[in-house]
Write an enzyme that holds these catalytic residues in place. Structure first.
Site, PDB file in Angstrom:
ATOM      1  N   LYS A  74     120.186  91.775  33.898  1.00  0.00           N
ATOM      2  CA  LYS A  74     120.580  90.802  32.470  1.00  0.00           C
ATOM      3  C   LYS A  74     121.633  91.157  31.291  1.00  0.00           C
ATOM      4  O   LYS A  74     121.960  92.655  30.988  1.00  0.00           O
ATOM      5  CB  LYS A  74     119.369  91.597  31.795  1.00  0.00           C
ATOM      6  CG  LYS A  74     118.232  90.557  30.545  1.00  0.00           C
ATOM      7  CD  LYS A  74     118.847  89.095  30.929  1.00  0.00           C
ATOM      8  CE  LYS A  74     117.954  89.275  31.961  1.00  0.00           C
ATOM      9  NZ  LYS A  74     118.098  87.375  32.513  1.00  0.00           N
TER      10      LYS A  74
ATOM     11  N   ASP B 114     120.441  92.930  39.181  1.00  0.00           N
ATOM     12  CA  ASP B 114     119.719  91.760  39.839  1.00  0.00           C
ATOM     13  C   ASP B 114     121.404  90.810  41.518  1.00  0.00           C
ATOM     14  O   ASP B 114     121.254  90.339  42.055  1.00  0.00           O
ATOM     15  CB  ASP B 114     120.385  89.825  39.600  1.00  0.00           C
ATOM     16  CG  ASP B 114     119.275  90.009  38.305  1.00  0.00           C
ATOM     17  OD1 ASP B 114     118.002  89.509  39.071  1.00  0.00           O
ATOM     18  OD2 ASP B 114     119.035  90.291  37.569  1.00  0.00           O
TER      19      ASP B 114
ATOM     20  N   ALA C 155     114.367  90.095  40.631  1.00  0.00           N
ATOM     21  CA  ALA C 155     115.512  90.464  41.829  1.00  0.00           C
ATOM     22  C   ALA C 155     114.431  90.573  43.043  1.00  0.00           C
ATOM     23  O   ALA C 155     114.333  89.446  43.522  1.00  0.00           O
ATOM     24  CB  ALA C 155     116.434  90.985  42.118  1.00  0.00           C
TER      25      ALA C 155
ATOM     26  N   ARG D 257     110.497  85.252  38.078  1.00  0.00           N
ATOM     27  CA  ARG D 257     111.758  86.176  37.906  1.00  0.00           C
ATOM     28  C   ARG D 257     112.055  87.469  38.558  1.00  0.00           C
ATOM     29  O   ARG D 257     111.364  88.381  38.469  1.00  0.00           O
ATOM     30  CB  ARG D 257     112.807  86.095  36.647  1.00  0.00           C
ATOM     31  CG  ARG D 257     110.994  86.161  34.966  1.00  0.00           C
ATOM     32  CD  ARG D 257     110.907  86.575  34.102  1.00  0.00           C
ATOM     33  NE  ARG D 257     112.255  87.996  33.942  1.00  0.00           N
ATOM     34  CZ  ARG D 257     111.534  88.772  34.162  1.00  0.00           C
ATOM     35  NH1 ARG D 257     110.450  89.276  34.345  1.00  0.00           N
ATOM     36  NH2 ARG D 257     112.416  90.235  34.122  1.00  0.00           N
TER      37      ARG D 257
END
Length: 370
Positions: free
Chosen positions: A263, A252, A66, A64
């Site tokens: 997030k 992201d 970006a 996980r």
């Protein structure tokens, strides 16, 4: 197909085990991931032998963040090419695995473009080699970008909060677990720690999957940083008590107008920071900027399964009545007027405007990542 290799519990210093690596055992090339769903209890390596296994790892958040998703996507294309699978099909599967994280599609496109260019003048083996070389180049570039962001971010932090003793609040996880290097926002905090200017790292728990509690606290502990964990809804009391000097988060996707998707829980922190006159700083590589997305409203926000909210992590039973509906966006969007600065590897952007963001991307040679 993915296999798992369990390692001993982590010691008191940063692990030697890489977060992501390409390996070539006798049975054929594989992509090996540190399974982040198993941290901090144990180090488990997830071995992906094909793209569907990698897509599964991405969607379950075993890998996980970006920048790391971009790297994983590029290696995924290389994996398909080297093993003789359909590269276009693999690229489509990878690019659609998580819609908000723009780096994933970027990494997939870079490796796919390298593969296609090489295929025009050579055979499949040469094209697969070109895709792998491109993935490795992206991996190196991200590590270099991480180091530069740390330098730029620490310089900005010292300007915003002179005299040291920084008390930084962060959300989710933005360290080595999301990067080819030491991370984005966390790398800045780590640089402050090494410079002796970090007084306290406040770590949001980051519900519902606890990336702050499980991953950021894990990284902070391993680096000997002074840190304190808090539930997300306790952040307001910290601001009110004057215990936060700056907020540092990752991203992201950054839209063309400077809106930042990160997030879920990041936007409320930006509102709190604005009210309490605390700098709110986003740290992200230029590859996270998407000039093809005009504004925050145009960012596709991934919706996660409601079970992540209604059930305990690990499948240990429900916390809500059977049949409860859940709203579980993976990200929220912070408008540019709430962002004090965006720190990238090519410099700091402040104030955050669409024109300034486009100029920064042009300087970096990153006109658009579409």
């Amino acid at each position: 197909m993915a296999d798992q290799d369990v390692h001993s519990p982590l010691a008191s210093k940063p692990p030697e085990l890489p977060v992501l690596r390409w390996d070539e055992p006798p049975e054929g090339p594989v992509l090996v991931l540190l399974d982040q769903t198993r941290l901090p209890a144990e180090e488990v390596e997830l071995v992906c032998t094909d793209v569907p296994a990698l897509v599964g790892a991405i969607q379950t958040l075993a890998v996980r963040g970006a920048p790391l998703l971009g790297i994983a996507g590029a290696y995924g294309v290389a994996l398909a090419a080297v093993r003789g699978y359909d590269v276009d099909e693999a690229a489509a599967l990878l690019a659609g695995a998580r819609p908000t994280a723009v780096n994933l599609g970027y990494g997939v496109r870079r490796a796919t473009d390298a593969y296609r260019r090489a295929l025009q003048g050579g055979g499949p083996e040469e094209a697969a080699g070109a895709a792998l070389a491109e993935a490795r180049a992206l991996h190196r570039e991200d590590a270099e970008a991480s180091a530069r962001m740390a330098v730029h971010g620490l310089g900005l932090l010292d300007e915003l909060v002179p005299g040291g003793g920084h008390r930084i609040l962060t959300h989710c996880n933005t360290g080595m677990l999301v990067s080819g290097g030491e991370g984005t926002a966390f790398a800045v905090a780590l640089a402050a720690h090494r410079a002796g200017s970090l007084r306290r790292l406040w770590v949001d728990e980051t519900r519902p999957l606890l990336q702050g509690a499980r991953l950021t606290a894990y990284e902070a502990a391993r680096n000997g940083m002074a840190y304190t964990l808090l539930t997300d809804n306790a952040a307001g009391s910290l601001f009110a008590a004057g215990e936060v000097d700056a907020v540092l988060i990752g991203a992201d996707r950054i839209a063309a107008d400077g809106s930042v998707a990160n997030k879920v829980g990041s936007y409320p922190l930006a509102v709190l920071a604005k009210y309490h006159h605390v700098p709110f700083v986003v740290v992200a590589p230029v590859t996270t900027v998407d000039l093809g997305t005009p504004d925050g409203a145009s960012i596709e926000v991934e919706q996660r399964p409601g079970q992540e909210i209604t059930d305990l992590m690990g499948g240990d039973g429900p916390v809500a009545p059977l049949g409860t509906q859940a709203y579980n966006p993976a990200f929220d969007v912070t408008p540019p007027e709430l962002v004090t600065a965006i720190v990238t590897e090519v410099g700091v952007l402040s104030p955050v405007t669409g024109a300034a963001l486009a100029e920064l991307c042009a300087r970096s040679g990153q006109v658009s990542i579409d």
